[in-house]
Design a protein around this motif. Structure first.
Motif, short mmCIF file in Angstrom:
data_model
loop_
_atom_site.label_atom_id
_atom_site.label_comp_id
_atom_site.label_asym_id
_atom_site.label_seq_id
_atom_site.Cartn_x
_atom_site.Cartn_y
_atom_site.Cartn_z
N UNK A 291 38.50 33.18 51.66
CA UNK A 291 39.56 34.17 51.46
C UNK A 291 39.14 35.26 50.49
N UNK A 292 38.51 34.86 49.38
CA UNK A 292 38.10 35.86 48.40
C UNK A 292 37.04 36.80 48.97
N UNK A 297 35.62 42.06 51.27
CA UNK A 297 35.01 42.86 52.33
C UNK A 297 36.01 43.81 52.97
N UNK A 298 37.28 43.42 53.03
CA UNK A 298 38.30 44.28 53.65
C UNK A 298 38.63 45.47 52.76
N UNK A 299 38.61 45.28 51.45
CA UNK A 299 38.93 46.37 50.52
C UNK A 299 37.80 46.48 49.49
N UNK A 300 36.67 46.91 49.92
CA UNK A 300 35.52 46.95 48.99
C UNK A 300 35.73 47.91 47.82
#
Length: 492
Positions: A291-292, A297-300
């Motif tokens: 999850x982390x 990766x989704x909000x770098x």
């Protein structure tokens, strides 16, 4: 892997046939021994009967001669001959001696050493083979040695008329011979041998048949047990065999098999619980780690990468510790409990761990109290892992202080690790040693460990032929380790 014994081609495969053959063989040895004894005993008694008959006949002949009566040839059963000194022919003969024609020349020798009248003499004597014109070697007695009974008579002790009636000189010495024939004893023995042989063969067949069917009946419960246990699998060992109420060996076998199946069932259930708990423990750090990383990766651009890396490292360390614990438990489950040849000083080990153990997270006091060296056989690394697990457990629950004591008591080394934490309820004294068990005050997986430390510690203690128990205590928890004491190594 089971070793298969090489099968003998001549040996039957069935237990029933083997038992019947063994019983028949043992019975054959016993019957042969009894038959051998009976053969000789019957022959001995038959010979005694023949000798008794010969003695009776001898004294009957002596009585007739003392009365001056020449015995009739066909009045006797056993071969006899009466000879006298100074006479070429026999005075009297019969009972089978006719074939030798003693009327021409007596067969048995005349007395050269006179015996006192009324005395009986028994000795072996060879019957000569006569080959003159009047007798041949037709008679089976010729040339063979027999037991002979004889008694002597003095003619000068008889009246003149009796001497004349016997046809001997007045100063002659007479000797009465009776040949003891073994024919009767041999006939009785032969008949007995035939009867014993027939009875023995019938008896062996009956013994083998009775043994075969008795074993067949006795093995019926075993066959039922075999059929039932053949359906048991490691994944579902819930079947149980029926225990006979007879109380014999089959009952003990059925009870043992049920106990084994129960242990297998418990092991299978424990394995299922272990797999489920391991999967659950692995899922938590993996989920957190995944999850982390996915969020990062989704909000770098908005991710705190040092914090994400720290979280990932912490969860990875948890996974690593859990994997190491699981591997160690797997090795302990497959290795035989035994103490190694090395000798370890538990006092020195406890002192070293006390000095090196990190206590930076919380202000705790860790002390070691020992009076003398305490040696035990075993693996130093495994002892260090055992003691470190106990200290880790105490450090998670202690409020201010952890106390380690090492003592030599009789033939044991006793090591205790005590803390001043909340303690363990009495009902959970054994449950804390189960795998993946955490009590209510240690539910946090980040700080509560993997739940395998105490389970590993107890397995290591059992591997070294020792025990690990939770002793009652009013404040905190106290774990006691007892190990067999080893002799102090030379030079220390």
């Amino acid at each position: 892997m089971n070793a298969t014994e090489p099968r003998r081609l001549w040996w039957p495969r069935s237990v029933r046939a083997r038992t019947a053959l063994a019983a028949a063989s043992a019975a054959a040895v016993i019957l042969v021994s009894i038959g051998w004894w009976l053969h000789h005993d019957v022959y001995r008694q038959g010979t005694q009967i023949a000798e008794g008959q010969a003695e009776q006949q001898l004294w009957a002949l002596v009585d007739q001669l003392n009365e001056g009566v020449v015995p009739v040839r066909r009045s006797a059963v056993l071969p006899y001959e009466v000879v006298a000194t100074g006479r070429r022919t026999a005075v009297a003969y019969g009972g089978g001696m006719d074939d030798f024609d003693p009327g021409t020349r007596h067969v048995l020798p005349t007395p050269s050493d006179f015996r006192e009248p009324g005395g009986l003499t028994i000795r072996p004597l060879r019957i000569p083979a006569r080959r003159d014109s009047n007798s041949g070697d037709r008679f089976e007695m010729a040339g063979r040695t027999y037991t002979v009974m004889f008694a002597d008579i003095r003619a000068d002790e008889l009246s003149r008329d009796k001497v004349a009636a016997l046809g001997v000189a007045a100063d002659a010495h007479l000797r009465v011979y009776v040949v003891v024939l073994p024919n009767t004893a041999e006939a009785i023995t032969e008949t007995t041998d035939r009867l014993l042989l027939r009875a023995g063969l019938v008896g062996l067949v009956l013994i083998a048949a009775v043994t075969y069917f008795a074993v067949r009946i006795a093995l019926r419960p075993v066959e039922a047990i075999r059929v039932l246990t053949a359906s048991v699998t490691a994944s579902d060992p819930r079947e149980r065999v029926t225990v006979p109420a007879t109380g014999h060996e089959i009952t003990a076998l059925a009870t043992t098999i049920n106990t084994t199946l129960q242990r297998l069932d418990n092991a299978a259930a424990q394995q299922r619980r272990f797999v489920a708990d391991a999967a659950h423990e692995l899922r938590s750090p993996l989920t957190t780690l995944l999850a982390s990383l996915e969020v990062a990766l989704a909000y770098p651009e908005r991710t705190d990468w040092p914090a994400a890396a720290t979280t990932a490292a912490r969860q990875t360390r948890r996974l690593q510790a859990l994997a190491e614990d699981l591997l160690l438990l797997a090795r302990l489950d497959t290795r035989t409990a035994t103490a190694g040849p090395e000798t370890v000083d538990l006092t020195a080990l406890a002192s070293r761990l006390t000095e090196q153990y990190p206590l930076s997270e919380r202000p705790l006091t860790l002390t070691c109290d020992s009076a003398a060296p305490a040696h035990a056989h075993g693996n130093p690394d495994e002892y260090e892992r055992l003691l470190r697990n106990l200290i880790d457990n105490a450090a998670r629950h202690a409020a201010h202080r952890i106390q380690i004591t090492v003592r030599n008591q009789d033939a044991w080394v006793v090591l205790t690790v005590a803390d001043d934490g909340p303690g363990v309820p009495a009902e959970d004294a054994e449950r804390v040693f189960e795998r993946f068990v955490r009590l209510d005050d240690a539910r946090s997986r980040d700080h509560g460990g993997t739940g395998l430390g105490l389970a590993i510690a107890r397995d290591l203690a059992h591997r070294h032929q020792g025990t690990l128990t939770l002793t009652p205590r009013t404040l905190g928890a106290c774990f006691q380790l007892r190990l067999p004491q080893a002799p102090t190594p030379a030079g220390k």
